[in-house]
Design a protein around this motif. Structure first.
Motif, PDB file in Angstrom:
ATOM      1  N   VAL A   1       0.818  -1.210   0.000  1.00  0.00           N
ATOM      2  CA  VAL A   1       0.000   0.000   0.000  1.00  0.00           C
ATOM      3  C   VAL A   1       0.853   1.262   0.000  1.00  0.00           C
ATOM      4  CG1 VAL A   1      -1.922  -1.106   1.216  1.00  0.00           C
ATOM      5  CG2 VAL A   1      -0.152   0.034   2.534  1.00  0.00           C
ATOM      6  N   VAL A   2       0.200   2.375  -0.353  1.00  0.00           N
ATOM      7  CA  VAL A   2       0.777   3.712  -0.226  1.00  0.00           C
ATOM      8  C   VAL A   2      -0.129   4.479   0.725  1.00  0.00           C
ATOM      9  CG1 VAL A   2       1.385   5.844  -1.427  1.00  0.00           C
ATOM     10  CG2 VAL A   2       1.650   3.657  -2.596  1.00  0.00           C
ATOM     11  N   THR A   3       0.472   5.137   1.726  1.00  0.00           N
ATOM     12  CA  THR A   3      -0.322   5.928   2.659  1.00  0.00           C
ATOM     13  C   THR A   3      -0.492   7.342   2.128  1.00  0.00           C
ATOM     14  OG1 THR A   3       1.550   6.761   3.933  1.00  0.00           O
ATOM     15  CG2 THR A   3       0.656   4.617   4.602  1.00  0.00           C
ATOM     16  N   GLY A   4      -1.371   8.088   2.768  1.00  0.00           N
ATOM     17  CA  GLY A   4      -1.599   9.471   2.386  1.00  0.00           C
ATOM     18  C   GLY A   4      -0.346  10.320   2.512  1.00  0.00           C
ATOM     19  N   GLY A   5       0.565   9.937   3.400  1.00  0.00           N
ATOM     20  CA  GLY A   5       1.819  10.667   3.593  1.00  0.00           C
ATOM     21  C   GLY A   5       2.904  10.254   2.614  1.00  0.00           C
ATOM     22  N   GLY A   6       2.603   9.273   1.760  1.00  0.00           N
ATOM     23  CA  GLY A   6       3.571   8.853   0.757  1.00  0.00           C
ATOM     24  C   GLY A   6       4.424   7.655   1.138  1.00  0.00           C
ATOM     25  N   LEU A   7       4.195   7.070   2.309  1.00  0.00           N
ATOM     26  CA  LEU A   7       4.959   5.885   2.694  1.00  0.00           C
ATOM     27  C   LEU A   7       4.489   4.675   1.903  1.00  0.00           C
ATOM     28  CD1 LEU A   7       5.018   6.209   6.587  1.00  0.00           C
ATOM     29  CD2 LEU A   7       6.898   6.616   5.024  1.00  0.00           C
ATOM     30  N   VAL A   8       5.444   3.871   1.448  1.00  0.00           N
ATOM     31  CA  VAL A   8       5.131   2.651   0.713  1.00  0.00           C
ATOM     32  C   VAL A   8       5.546   1.484   1.599  1.00  0.00           C
ATOM     33  CG1 VAL A   8       5.637   1.294  -1.352  1.00  0.00           C
ATOM     34  CG2 VAL A   8       5.540   3.783  -1.499  1.00  0.00           C
ATOM     35  N   GLY A   9       4.662   0.498   1.749  1.00  0.00           N
ATOM     36  CA  GLY A   9       4.998  -0.643   2.578  1.00  0.00           C
ATOM     37  C   GLY A   9       4.021  -1.784   2.415  1.00  0.00           C
ATOM     38  N   ARG A  10       4.267  -2.839   3.200  1.00  0.00           N
ATOM     39  CA  ARG A  10       3.444  -4.046   3.153  1.00  0.00           C
ATOM     40  C   ARG A  10       2.702  -4.182   4.476  1.00  0.00           C
ATOM     41  NH1 ARG A  10       7.187  -7.252   1.590  1.00  0.00           N
ATOM     42  NH2 ARG A  10       6.569  -7.269  -0.593  1.00  0.00           N
ATOM     43  N   ILE A  11       1.424  -4.482   4.399  1.00  0.00           N
ATOM     44  CA  ILE A  11       0.604  -4.646   5.604  1.00  0.00           C
ATOM     45  C   ILE A  11       0.999  -5.939   6.315  1.00  0.00           C
ATOM     46  CG2 ILE A  11      -1.737  -5.048   6.462  1.00  0.00           C
ATOM     47  CD1 ILE A  11      -2.760  -3.201   4.291  1.00  0.00           C
ATOM     48  N   THR A  12       1.243  -5.816   7.633  1.00  0.00           N
ATOM     49  CA  THR A  12       1.597  -6.993   8.423  1.00  0.00           C
ATOM     50  C   THR A  12       0.487  -7.388   9.392  1.00  0.00           C
ATOM     51  OG1 THR A  12       2.697  -5.607  10.072  1.00  0.00           O
ATOM     52  CG2 THR A  12       4.067  -6.523   8.313  1.00  0.00           C
ATOM     53  N   LYS A  13      -0.402  -6.434   9.695  1.00  0.00           N
ATOM     54  CA  LYS A  13      -1.489  -6.725  10.635  1.00  0.00           C
ATOM     55  C   LYS A  13      -2.631  -5.759  10.366  1.00  0.00           C
ATOM     56  CE  LYS A  13      -2.522  -6.677  15.581  1.00  0.00           C
ATOM     57  NZ  LYS A  13      -2.026  -6.240  16.892  1.00  0.00           N
ATOM     58  N   VAL A  14      -3.854  -6.269  10.407  1.00  0.00           N
ATOM     59  CA  VAL A  14      -5.041  -5.441  10.224  1.00  0.00           C
ATOM     60  C   VAL A  14      -5.905  -5.563  11.466  1.00  0.00           C
ATOM     61  CG1 VAL A  14      -7.105  -5.049   8.813  1.00  0.00           C
ATOM     62  CG2 VAL A  14      -5.011  -5.863   7.722  1.00  0.00           C
ATOM     63  N   SER A  15      -6.228  -4.417  12.088  1.00  0.00           N
ATOM     64  CA  SER A  15      -7.163  -4.416  13.210  1.00  0.00           C
ATOM     65  C   SER A  15      -8.354  -3.554  12.814  1.00  0.00           C
ATOM     66  CB  SER A  15      -6.481  -3.923  14.490  1.00  0.00           C
ATOM     67  OG  SER A  15      -5.981  -2.616  14.313  1.00  0.00           O
ATOM     68  N   GLU A  16      -9.234  -3.287  13.754  1.00  0.00           N
ATOM     69  CA  GLU A  16     -10.484  -2.622  13.401  1.00  0.00           C
ATOM     70  C   GLU A  16     -10.290  -1.243  12.769  1.00  0.00           C
ATOM     71  OE1 GLU A  16     -14.660  -1.545  15.580  1.00  0.00           O
ATOM     72  OE2 GLU A  16     -13.561  -3.342  16.178  1.00  0.00           O
ATOM     73  N   GLY A  17      -9.467  -0.393  13.380  1.00  0.00           N
ATOM     74  CA  GLY A  17      -9.306   0.952  12.850  1.00  0.00           C
ATOM     75  C   GLY A  17      -7.905   1.266  12.345  1.00  0.00           C
ATOM     76  N   TYR A  18      -6.981   0.317  12.533  1.00  0.00           N
ATOM     77  CA  TYR A  18      -5.579   0.567  12.210  1.00  0.00           C
ATOM     78  C   TYR A  18      -4.978  -0.584  11.412  1.00  0.00           C
ATOM     79  CZ  TYR A  18      -6.022   4.098  15.853  1.00  0.00           C
ATOM     80  OH  TYR A  18      -6.439   5.165  16.586  1.00  0.00           O
ATOM     81  N   VAL A  19      -3.886  -0.275  10.716  1.00  0.00           N
ATOM     82  CA  VAL A  19      -3.101  -1.322  10.054  1.00  0.00           C
ATOM     83  C   VAL A  19      -1.630  -1.101  10.399  1.00  0.00           C
ATOM     84  CG1 VAL A  19      -4.661  -1.769   8.126  1.00  0.00           C
ATOM     85  CG2 VAL A  19      -2.969   0.009   7.901  1.00  0.00           C
ATOM     86  N   ASN A  20      -0.895  -2.191  10.559  1.00  0.00           N
ATOM     87  CA  ASN A  20       0.553  -2.116  10.729  1.00  0.00           C
ATOM     88  C   ASN A  20       1.177  -2.264   9.352  1.00  0.00           C
ATOM     89  OD1 ASN A  20      -0.411  -2.464  13.349  1.00  0.00           O
ATOM     90  ND2 ASN A  20       1.416  -3.571  13.989  1.00  0.00           N
ATOM     91  N   VAL A  21       2.051  -1.329   9.000  1.00  0.00           N
ATOM     92  CA  VAL A  21       2.683  -1.338   7.685  1.00  0.00           C
ATOM     93  C   VAL A  21       4.191  -1.431   7.874  1.00  0.00           C
ATOM     94  CG1 VAL A  21       2.995  -0.079   5.522  1.00  0.00           C
ATOM     95  CG2 VAL A  21       0.829   0.091   6.743  1.00  0.00           C
ATOM     96  N   GLU A  22       4.808  -2.445   7.271  1.00  0.00           N
ATOM     97  CA  GLU A  22       6.261  -2.607   7.314  1.00  0.00           C
ATOM     98  C   GLU A  22       6.847  -1.772   6.180  1.00  0.00           C
ATOM     99  OE1 GLU A  22       9.337  -6.224   7.991  1.00  0.00           O
ATOM    100  OE2 GLU A  22       7.987  -6.439   6.274  1.00  0.00           O
ATOM    101  N   ILE A  23       7.593  -0.717   6.551  1.00  0.00           N
ATOM    102  CA  ILE A  23       8.144   0.187   5.546  1.00  0.00           C
ATOM    103  C   ILE A  23       9.597  -0.136   5.204  1.00  0.00           C
ATOM    104  CG2 ILE A  23       6.550   2.071   6.008  1.00  0.00           C
ATOM    105  CD1 ILE A  23       8.707   3.340   7.775  1.00  0.00           C
ATOM    106  N   ALA A  24      10.234  -0.931   6.045  1.00  0.00           N
ATOM    107  CA  ALA A  24      11.582  -1.438   5.796  1.00  0.00           C
ATOM    108  C   ALA A  24      11.699  -2.710   6.629  1.00  0.00           C
ATOM    109  CB  ALA A  24      12.635  -0.431   6.220  1.00  0.00           C
TER     110      ALA A  24
END
Length: 68
Positions: free
Chosen positions: A21-44
């Protein structure tokens, strides 16, 4: 405008572990965990950030991160 909002809501509901995914701030990464309102994104390797689901701007095709 409402059409775009519906599309973004559907994108957020379909998020799953392993998506690139790409976030609104421009970070590119892979989702490692999905919760109700948040996602963990591995950026490196070994570096994860927690972002709110609405901050995810778009989902990239698989393998995009390796080609960057």
């Amino acid at each position: 405008q409402m059409k775009k909002a519906k599309e973004h809501k559907a994108l957020l509901e379909a998020l799953q572990k392993g998506d690139e995914v790409v976030t609104g701030g421009g970070l590119v990464g892979r989702i490692t965990k999905v919760s109700e309102g948040y996602v963990n994104v591995e950026i490196a390797e070994g570096t994860e950030v927690v972002v709110q689901k609405p901050a995810v701007a778009l989902v990239l095709p698989k393998g995009t991160i390796k080609s960057l």
